[in-house]
Design an enzyme around this catalytic site. Structure first.
Site, PDB file in Angstrom:
ATOM      1  N   SER A  16       0.807  -1.229   0.000  1.00  0.00           N
ATOM      2  CA  SER A  16       0.000   0.000   0.000  1.00  0.00           C
ATOM      3  C   SER A  16       0.838   1.277   0.000  1.00  0.00           C
ATOM      4  CB  SER A  16      -0.972  -0.012   1.182  1.00  0.00           C
ATOM      5  OG  SER A  16      -1.923  -1.039   1.000  1.00  0.00           O
ATOM      6  N   LYS A  31      -9.701  -5.879  10.265  1.00  0.00           N
ATOM      7  CA  LYS A  31     -10.860  -5.327   9.533  1.00  0.00           C
ATOM      8  C   LYS A  31     -12.155  -5.340  10.370  1.00  0.00           C
ATOM      9  CE  LYS A  31      -9.002  -6.126   4.933  1.00  0.00           C
ATOM     10  NZ  LYS A  31      -9.238  -6.616   3.568  1.00  0.00           N
ATOM     11  N   THR A  75      -5.647  -3.639   7.270  1.00  0.00           N
ATOM     12  CA  THR A  75      -5.464  -4.979   6.720  1.00  0.00           C
ATOM     13  C   THR A  75      -5.459  -6.004   7.847  1.00  0.00           C
ATOM     14  OG1 THR A  75      -4.164  -6.280   5.167  1.00  0.00           O
ATOM     15  CG2 THR A  75      -2.922  -4.818   6.607  1.00  0.00           C
ATOM     16  N   GLY A 131     -16.286 -19.718  -1.581  1.00  0.00           N
ATOM     17  CA  GLY A 131     -15.929 -19.223  -0.252  1.00  0.00           C
ATOM     18  C   GLY A 131     -17.065 -18.419   0.342  1.00  0.00           C
ATOM     19  N   ALA A 132     -17.133 -18.408   1.665  1.00  0.00           N
ATOM     20  CA  ALA A 132     -18.192 -17.661   2.357  1.00  0.00           C
ATOM     21  C   ALA A 132     -17.655 -17.050   3.645  1.00  0.00           C
ATOM     22  CB  ALA A 132     -19.380 -18.576   2.642  1.00  0.00           C
ATOM     23  N   MET A 184      -8.580 -14.178  -5.710  1.00  0.00           N
ATOM     24  CA  MET A 184      -8.354 -12.938  -4.952  1.00  0.00           C
ATOM     25  C   MET A 184      -6.945 -12.872  -4.365  1.00  0.00           C
ATOM     26  SD  MET A 184     -12.202 -12.393  -3.472  1.00  0.00           S
ATOM     27  CE  MET A 184     -11.961 -11.295  -2.206  1.00  0.00           C
TER      28      MET A 184
HETATM   29  P1  ATR Z   1     -11.196 -14.590   4.854  1.00  0.00           P
HETATM   30  O1  ATR Z   1     -11.366 -13.336   5.652  1.00  0.00           O
HETATM   31  O2  ATR Z   1      -9.876 -14.692   4.125  1.00  0.00           O
HETATM   32  O3  ATR Z   1     -12.355 -14.861   3.962  1.00  0.00           O
HETATM   33  P2  ATR Z   1     -12.238 -16.576   6.645  1.00  0.00           P
HETATM   34  O4  ATR Z   1     -13.342 -15.659   7.048  1.00  0.00           O
HETATM   35  O5  ATR Z   1     -11.556 -17.403   7.676  1.00  0.00           O
HETATM   36  O6  ATR Z   1     -11.078 -15.760   5.941  1.00  0.00           O
HETATM   37  O7  ATR Z   1     -12.780 -17.521   5.476  1.00  0.00           O
HETATM   38  C1  ATR Z   1     -11.979 -18.461   4.832  1.00  0.00           C
HETATM   39  C2  ATR Z   1     -12.762 -19.076   3.679  1.00  0.00           C
HETATM   40  O8  ATR Z   1     -11.913 -19.969   2.950  1.00  0.00           O
HETATM   41  C3  ATR Z   1     -13.957 -19.908   4.117  1.00  0.00           C
HETATM   42  O9  ATR Z   1     -14.934 -19.855   3.101  1.00  0.00           O
HETATM   43  C4  ATR Z   1     -13.334 -21.301   4.224  1.00  0.00           C
HETATM   44  O10 ATR Z   1     -14.256 -22.352   4.150  1.00  0.00           O
HETATM   45  P3  ATR Z   1     -15.022 -22.854   5.503  1.00  0.00           P
HETATM   46  O11 ATR Z   1     -16.091 -21.817   5.773  1.00  0.00           O
HETATM   47  O12 ATR Z   1     -15.593 -24.175   5.132  1.00  0.00           O
HETATM   48  O13 ATR Z   1     -13.980 -22.904   6.574  1.00  0.00           O
HETATM   49  C5  ATR Z   1     -12.469 -21.283   2.998  1.00  0.00           C
HETATM   50  N1  ATR Z   1     -11.358 -22.234   2.981  1.00  0.00           N
HETATM   51  C6  ATR Z   1     -10.216 -22.164   3.701  1.00  0.00           C
HETATM   52  N2  ATR Z   1      -9.390 -23.181   3.375  1.00  0.00           N
HETATM   53  C7  ATR Z   1     -10.018 -23.906   2.430  1.00  0.00           C
HETATM   54  C8  ATR Z   1      -9.688 -25.080   1.677  1.00  0.00           C
HETATM   55  N3  ATR Z   1      -8.534 -25.714   1.853  1.00  0.00           N
HETATM   56  N4  ATR Z   1     -10.595 -25.538   0.777  1.00  0.00           N
HETATM   57  C9  ATR Z   1     -11.773 -24.918   0.602  1.00  0.00           C
HETATM   58  N5  ATR Z   1     -12.144 -23.801   1.278  1.00  0.00           N
HETATM   59  C10 ATR Z   1     -11.279 -23.310   2.174  1.00  0.00           C
END
Ligand code: ATR
Length: 287
Positions: free
Chosen positions: A22, A71, A67, A132-133, A225
């Site tokens: 940044s 957040k 960061t 992802g969620a 991302m």
């Molecule tokens: P961020 O702020 O980076 O989104 P987070 O809120 O911890 O971090 O979310 C991580 C995301 O990556 C989640 O969607 C997680 O899936 P789960 O909700 O089932 O935990 C996903 N994720 C992390 N490692 C993964 C993997 N090896 N395969 C698939 N999804 C993964």
């Protein structure tokens, strides 16, 4: 901007933060726009976000990028929130106003702008698959819906979290006439998507999120991302299936450009800074 002009102070706050790009990006934006700013980085202990921000503000600081891992702290710290920060449940931009601290989230805007402007893929009418969620995924849902895609499908390893996001954004989807669905990778409708966004943390440990190979085709933009000097495993996988891959470096630059706009009311051009950053990132590989 003359050398002895008083400059407004901005910084990125995180832990770790020394690696952050940044300061480089905003330094380039300052030169490009002639805005009198200086931009540094601020390391805060993980349990001491608020006192560090207060000290920065008391010393005359005008704004911060936020960061990992702060957040959510920034979301709680802000006196007022933009609608997109409220929807994201997270803040990556703080602005010091006369009336208090304003919190915004420019991550989703940065993603959308990188896809539409830098990569030239319109989201209006598109079929989008979001993998992802977690926090990163939640932050981009509203900005993507606002581009009026045809469908937005959210898939997550833990299906219930994808379902919760669908519920949270159901009204926004109705407002934008978008078909919003989600669940486990196995539950979704098969077929090729126009855009697939990897918002999982999988690329951090080089693991591939579960996703039907039939979702990828020659007309698919597969956007990770994450970014690095080399393509991520997700991008490589997408390419073997004939799709076009892209990483999140452009999102990084465009979210910064939007933060700059939030602070200064002037919009820098992200494209030349992205090109410069890309060259720097891949230079060791070419050497
Ligand atoms: P961020 O702020 O980076 O989104 P987070 O809120 O911890 O971090 O979310 C991580 C995301 O990556 C989640 O969607 C997680 O899936 P789960 O909700 O089932 O935990 C996903 N994720 C992390 N490692 C993964 C993997 N090896 N395969 C698939 N999804 C993964």
């Amino acid at each position: 901007m003359s050398a002895n002009q008083v400059r407004d102070r901005y910084a990125v706050i995180g832990n770790p933060v020394a690696h952050s790009k940044s300061p480089f990006i905003h330094g380039r934006f300052a030169v490009q726009t002639g805005e009198p700013i200086e931009y540094g980085h601020l390391l805060a202990p993980v349990d001491a976000f608020a006192p560090h921000v207060r000290a920065f503000v008391e010393a005359g600081g005008r704004g911060l990028n936020v960061t990992v891992p702060f957040k959510l702290d920034a979301h709680a710290f802000a006196d007022t929130l933009s609608p997109r920060a409220a929807a994201a449940g997270a803040v990556n931009t703080l602005r010091v106003d006369a009336t208090g601290i304003y919190g915004d989230n420019t991550d989703g805007f940065g993603l959308v702008r990188d896809i539409e402007v830098n990569l030239g893929v319109p989201l209006k009418g598109a079929r989008i698959l979001l993998l992802g969620a977690g926090g990163a995924a939640r932050g981009v849902v509203l900005p993507m819906l606002e581009r009026m895609p045809h469908t937005l499908t959210i898939v997550n390893r833990t299906a219930a979290k994808a379902e919760a996001l669908v519920e949270q954004f159901a009204q926004a989807a109705r407002d934008t006439a978008c078909c919003l669905t989600g669940g486990s990778a196995r539950a979704i409708e098969a077929g090729e998507y126009d855009v697939i966004v990897n918002a999982t943390a999988g690329s951090l440990d080089a693991s591939l999120p579960e996703c039907d190979d039939r979702a990828f085709g020659a007309g698919t933009l597969a956007y990770d991302m994450m970014y690095g000097a080399q393509p991520t495993v997700f991008m490589e996988h997408a390419r073997t299936l004939g799709a076009r891959g892209a990483d999140g470096l452009g999102m990084l630059v465009e979210q910064a450009a939007e933060s700059f706009f939030v602070w200064r009311g002037v919009r820098p051009d992200g494209a030349p800074v992205l090109a410069e950053l890309r060259a720097l990132l891949t230079a060791p590989l070419r050497a």
